[in-house]
Write a protein that holds these residues in place. Structure first.
Motif, mmCIF file in Angstrom:
data_model
loop_
_atom_site.group_PDB
_atom_site.id
_atom_site.type_symbol
_atom_site.label_atom_id
_atom_site.label_comp_id
_atom_site.label_asym_id
_atom_site.label_seq_id
_atom_site.Cartn_x
_atom_site.Cartn_y
_atom_site.Cartn_z
ATOM 1 N N ALA A 35 -41.630 -22.277 -16.686
ATOM 2 C CA ALA A 35 -41.173 -21.183 -17.547
ATOM 3 C C ALA A 35 -39.752 -21.431 -18.046
ATOM 4 N N VAL A 36 -38.902 -21.941 -17.165
ATOM 5 C CA VAL A 36 -37.517 -22.241 -17.563
ATOM 6 C C VAL A 36 -37.494 -23.325 -18.638
ATOM 7 N N LEU A 37 -38.318 -24.360 -18.475
ATOM 8 C CA LEU A 37 -38.373 -25.427 -19.478
ATOM 9 C C LEU A 37 -38.844 -24.892 -20.831
ATOM 10 N N LEU A 44 -33.281 -23.936 -27.562
ATOM 11 C CA LEU A 44 -32.646 -25.078 -28.219
ATOM 12 C C LEU A 44 -33.097 -25.220 -29.664
ATOM 13 N N THR A 45 -34.337 -24.881 -29.943
ATOM 14 C CA THR A 45 -34.841 -24.994 -31.316
ATOM 15 C C THR A 45 -34.558 -23.741 -32.139
ATOM 16 N N ALA A 46 -34.166 -22.653 -31.471
ATOM 17 C CA ALA A 46 -33.873 -21.405 -32.181
ATOM 18 C C ALA A 46 -32.424 -21.334 -32.633
ATOM 19 N N GLY A 47 -31.622 -22.325 -32.246
ATOM 20 C CA GLY A 47 -30.243 -22.350 -32.702
ATOM 21 C C GLY A 47 -29.240 -21.778 -31.727
ATOM 22 N N VAL A 48 -29.663 -21.436 -30.510
ATOM 23 C CA VAL A 48 -28.719 -20.993 -29.482
ATOM 24 C C VAL A 48 -27.783 -22.156 -29.153
ATOM 25 N N ALA A 49 -26.518 -21.866 -28.910
ATOM 26 C CA ALA A 49 -25.567 -22.916 -28.545
ATOM 27 C C ALA A 49 -26.151 -23.739 -27.404
ATOM 28 N N VAL A 50 -26.253 -25.059 -27.614
ATOM 29 C CA VAL A 50 -27.012 -25.889 -26.677
ATOM 30 C C VAL A 50 -26.422 -25.862 -25.282
ATOM 31 N N TRP A 51 -25.097 -25.819 -25.179
ATOM 32 C CA TRP A 51 -24.498 -25.840 -23.848
ATOM 33 C C TRP A 51 -24.733 -24.522 -23.118
ATOM 34 N N VAL A 52 -24.761 -23.416 -23.855
ATOM 35 C CA VAL A 52 -25.046 -22.114 -23.244
ATOM 36 C C VAL A 52 -26.484 -22.079 -22.732
ATOM 37 N N ALA A 53 -27.413 -22.537 -23.569
ATOM 38 C CA ALA A 53 -28.823 -22.534 -23.175
ATOM 39 C C ALA A 53 -29.056 -23.420 -21.956
ATOM 40 N N ALA A 54 -28.466 -24.618 -21.964
ATOM 41 C CA ALA A 54 -28.689 -25.563 -20.860
ATOM 42 C C ALA A 54 -28.087 -25.051 -19.559
ATOM 43 N N LEU A 55 -26.868 -24.530 -19.607
ATOM 44 C CA LEU A 55 -26.236 -24.034 -18.383
ATOM 45 C C LEU A 55 -26.942 -22.795 -17.850
ATOM 46 N N ALA A 56 -27.407 -21.931 -18.744
ATOM 47 C CA ALA A 56 -28.140 -20.743 -18.300
ATOM 48 C C ALA A 56 -29.451 -21.143 -17.633
ATOM 49 N N ALA A 57 -30.168 -22.082 -18.235
ATOM 50 C CA ALA A 57 -31.419 -22.555 -17.645
ATOM 51 C C ALA A 57 -31.163 -23.203 -16.289
ATOM 52 N N ALA A 58 -30.103 -23.990 -16.201
ATOM 53 C CA ALA A 58 -29.774 -24.637 -14.927
ATOM 54 C C ALA A 58 -29.453 -23.602 -13.862
ATOM 55 N N VAL A 83 -30.523 -20.487 -13.616
ATOM 56 C CA VAL A 83 -31.750 -19.821 -13.184
ATOM 57 C C VAL A 83 -32.540 -20.712 -12.237
ATOM 58 N N LEU A 84 -32.672 -21.978 -12.579
ATOM 59 C CA LEU A 84 -33.482 -22.877 -11.768
ATOM 60 C C LEU A 84 -32.805 -23.192 -10.436
ATOM 61 N N VAL A 85 -31.488 -23.222 -10.421
ATOM 62 C CA VAL A 85 -30.765 -23.422 -9.154
ATOM 63 C C VAL A 85 -31.017 -22.243 -8.217
ATOM 64 N N PHE A 137 -23.547 -29.400 -21.868
ATOM 65 C CA PHE A 137 -24.984 -29.512 -22.138
ATOM 66 C C PHE A 137 -25.615 -30.606 -21.290
ATOM 67 N N VAL A 138 -24.975 -31.762 -21.225
ATOM 68 C CA VAL A 138 -25.494 -32.872 -20.409
ATOM 69 C C VAL A 138 -25.634 -32.436 -18.952
ATOM 70 N N LEU A 139 -24.638 -31.735 -18.448
ATOM 71 C CA LEU A 139 -24.684 -31.244 -17.073
ATOM 72 C C LEU A 139 -25.865 -30.309 -16.864
ATOM 73 N N GLY A 140 -25.987 -29.304 -17.719
ATOM 74 C CA GLY A 140 -27.055 -28.326 -17.543
ATOM 75 C C GLY A 140 -28.432 -28.926 -17.687
ATOM 76 N N LEU A 141 -28.629 -29.743 -18.711
ATOM 77 C CA LEU A 141 -29.953 -30.315 -18.945
ATOM 78 C C LEU A 141 -30.358 -31.267 -17.827
ATOM 79 N N THR A 142 -29.415 -32.045 -17.317
ATOM 80 C CA THR A 142 -29.737 -32.972 -16.231
ATOM 81 C C THR A 142 -30.208 -32.221 -14.993
ATOM 82 N N VAL A 143 -29.509 -31.145 -14.652
ATOM 83 C CA VAL A 143 -29.902 -30.352 -13.482
ATOM 84 C C VAL A 143 -31.290 -29.747 -13.690
ATOM 85 N N VAL A 144 -31.539 -29.223 -14.875
ATOM 86 C CA VAL A 144 -32.858 -28.634 -15.168
ATOM 87 C C VAL A 144 -33.962 -29.677 -15.055
#
Length: 383
Positions: free
Chosen positions: A205-207, A214-228, A230-232, A41-48
């Motif tokens: 849009a990604v943010l 993240l607020t809907a209960g999706v696994a935080v690491w999955v959400a963060a890495l997926a967002a990262a 897409v943005l990459v 999660f830290v990895l994905g969110l930082t990149v985003v």
């Protein structure tokens, strides 16, 4: 760099402990199962967050804050408070301290205001406002499963009043300390044009999608890495020069991994047992205040992340005790420079922007706001 060196040393120490049998492989596997998703999660969110900043999302939000202020300094400051709180709650403490701080400083200078009140607002709220959601702080992510809470909404329901205290009290202290600088007028500035509208709107849009996930209960690491991811892909077409290895928070990941292994070894070998036993108690106000106070003291002594890890067994799996410990380590880490990694990174950004604040003054102000915030935050937990 220093953080990476310390983290590397901790990993070496951890490897030696595993080799000597001080940390059994079975315990290491359980630890990995718990912390690898957190590090992902830290990895994905930082990149985003980094790529969103490159796209100009935070610059645009700061300009909008200047318009919302309508030429009144207090209005601009209130808008910055709201921006810092939202950024911290949904995008984590480090995003506010590291990425929002230089943008807020630039904003203050653009409208001819002293930057210090705004800079101090970002670092205090980065720490104290990080109590509301699991994603707001690494300590929260570690605690949420032990608390027996099913997702971010129940967590927020437990922490909401403490989080509110974590915003109101620091802001009240800031208003008193900077009352001569926060009441006046400024000349509003126009919103800067987007340099790349496609990159900007894609990042926006990604943010938004990430916050919803993240607020809907999706696994935080999955959400963060997926967002990262897409943005990459977007950045590869729109801003390939921004895709640098430095975007990956290597130092933070190595430091956290080493810290997890070493503290787990201390728990396994019983080194921390006397301290944990001394702090074990109930859920009455006095016991919660003792635990929260211990968390604040430990955070200012050794940093809030190791402080939480060391004291976590004292909270057990009781939600209120874990909440009190989180209030202590998150909202109480405002005194020493090393009490929060975000504070050290914030000060480095401050210096790079040419804004001077002595650690002596920072600590003096922290000695006022930290105890007030921790006591209030713990006492309202039962509300």
């Amino acid at each position: 760099m220093r953080q990476a060196v310390i983290g590397g040393a901790l990993l070496v120490i951890g490897a030696v402990c595993v080799a000597l049998g001080l940390l059994p492989l079975s315990d290491l596997a359980v630890l990995a199962d718990r912390v690898v998703p957190v590090l992902a999660f830290v990895l994905g969110l930082t990149v985003v967050a980094e790529l969103a900043a490159d796209a100009g999302v935070f610059d645009r939000l700061a300009d909008l804050a200047a318009l919302v202020g309508r030429g009144r300094t207090a209005g601009l400051w209130a808008a910055v408070v709201a921006l810092a709180v939202l950024c911290t709650v949904f995008l984590s403490i480090d995003t506010t301290a590291v990425l929002l701080t230089p943008i807020v400083i630039t904003l203050a200078r653009r409208v001819g205001l002293p930057p210090m009140p705004f800079a101090l607002t970002t670092v205090w709220l980065a720490n104290t406002a990080s109590l509301l959601l699991p994603v707001s702080n690494l300590t929260n992510l570690l605690a949420v499963d032990r608390m027996g809470l099913d997702g971010p909404i129940p967590f927020a329901g437990l922490m909401v009043w403490a989080a509110l205290a974590g915003v109101v009290i620091p802001c009240t202290v800031l208003l008193v300390v900077f009352r001569g600088r926060l009441f006046g007028r400024y000349t509003p500035v126009s919103v800067r044009r987007m340099t790349d509208p496609v990159f900007f709107w894609s990042a926006s849009a990604v943010l938004v999608a990430l916050v919803i996930a993240l607020t809907a209960g999706v696994a935080v690491w999955v959400a963060a890495l997926a967002a990262a991811a897409v943005l990459v892909v977007v950045a590869a077409f729109r801003a390939p020069a921004e895709l640098r290895p430095a975007r990956v928070p290597w130092s933070t990941l190595v430091f956290a991994a080493g810290l997890f292994v070493v503290v787990e070894t201390l728990h396994t070998t019983g080194v921390t047992e006397p301290l944990v036993r001394a702090l074990t108690g109930g859920t009455d106000a006095g016991s919660l205040l003792v635990l929260g106070g211990a968390g604040a003291a430990a955070a200012n002594a050794i940093d809030n992340l190791p402080a939480y890890l060391v004291l976590e067994p004292a909270a057990g799996h009781e939600a209120l005790r874990s909440a009190a410990l989180l209030v202590g380590v998150n909202a109480g880490c405002l005194v020493t420079p090393w009490a929060s990694l975000a504070t050290l990174l914030w000060h480095a950004r401050l210096s790079s922007e040419g804004v001077q604040l002595s650690w002596g003054r920072y600590m003096a102000l922290g000695c006022v706001v930290a105890p007030l915030t921790v006591v209030a935050g713990v006492l309202v937990l039962g509300a």
